[in-house]
Enzyme design. Sequence first.
Site, short mmCIF file in Angstrom:
data_model
loop_
_atom_site.label_atom_id
_atom_site.label_comp_id
_atom_site.label_asym_id
_atom_site.label_seq_id
_atom_site.Cartn_x
_atom_site.Cartn_y
_atom_site.Cartn_z
N HIS A 38 0.84 -1.20 0.00
CA HIS A 38 0.00 0.00 0.00
C HIS A 38 0.87 1.24 0.00
O HIS A 38 1.02 1.89 1.03
CB HIS A 38 -0.91 -0.02 1.23
CG HIS A 38 -2.10 0.87 1.10
ND1 HIS A 38 -2.09 2.20 1.41
CD2 HIS A 38 -3.35 0.61 0.66
CE1 HIS A 38 -3.27 2.72 1.20
NE2 HIS A 38 -4.07 1.78 0.75
N PHE A 39 1.46 1.67 -1.05
CA PHE A 39 1.49 1.08 -2.36
C PHE A 39 2.95 0.89 -2.76
O PHE A 39 3.78 1.69 -2.34
CB PHE A 39 0.82 1.99 -3.39
CG PHE A 39 -0.65 2.22 -3.13
CD1 PHE A 39 -1.58 1.30 -3.55
CD2 PHE A 39 -1.07 3.36 -2.46
CE1 PHE A 39 -2.94 1.52 -3.33
CE2 PHE A 39 -2.43 3.57 -2.23
CZ PHE A 39 -3.36 2.64 -2.67
#
Length: 153
Positions: A38-39
Amino acid sequence: MRLEYFEMIDRVTRLDRDGRRIEATSTVPLESPVFEGHFPGHPLVPGVLLTETMAQASGYLVLGLMDFTHMPFLMGVDKARFRTFVGPGTVLGVAAQLEHEGSGYAVTKARITAEGKPVCDAELRFRIMPFPAGMDELMRAQGRRIGLLTGAA
């Protein structure tokens, strides 16, 4: 803040019993397995974990006001607003205000800021119940770790 262990609050800086309010701090770690997904290449704290941070501050507020006699369990999130992104190393200010308590329920309004600017806010609803077996001492230990039971808060 230890994201992978859901330990979102580093320190309670103020518990205002008369004002039914709590203030706390939390620093996003520079590295966490959470950021791997993420991410990739653009690490951001997931909104669900920011919501958890507000819920934990609110929960500690209820625990502190009730002298750790009952446990608040998150039952609902309303009016959540996310205003900016939060990345590794960000120092967060977390505050919660008790709006209602009674009949086994509590409602708080909570918010997170970074450098004085709003990050997110929400209204949170809790069910107040007796502690499950053995959980009260674990929560008291956590309260001592974050400064809620030291008298400093």
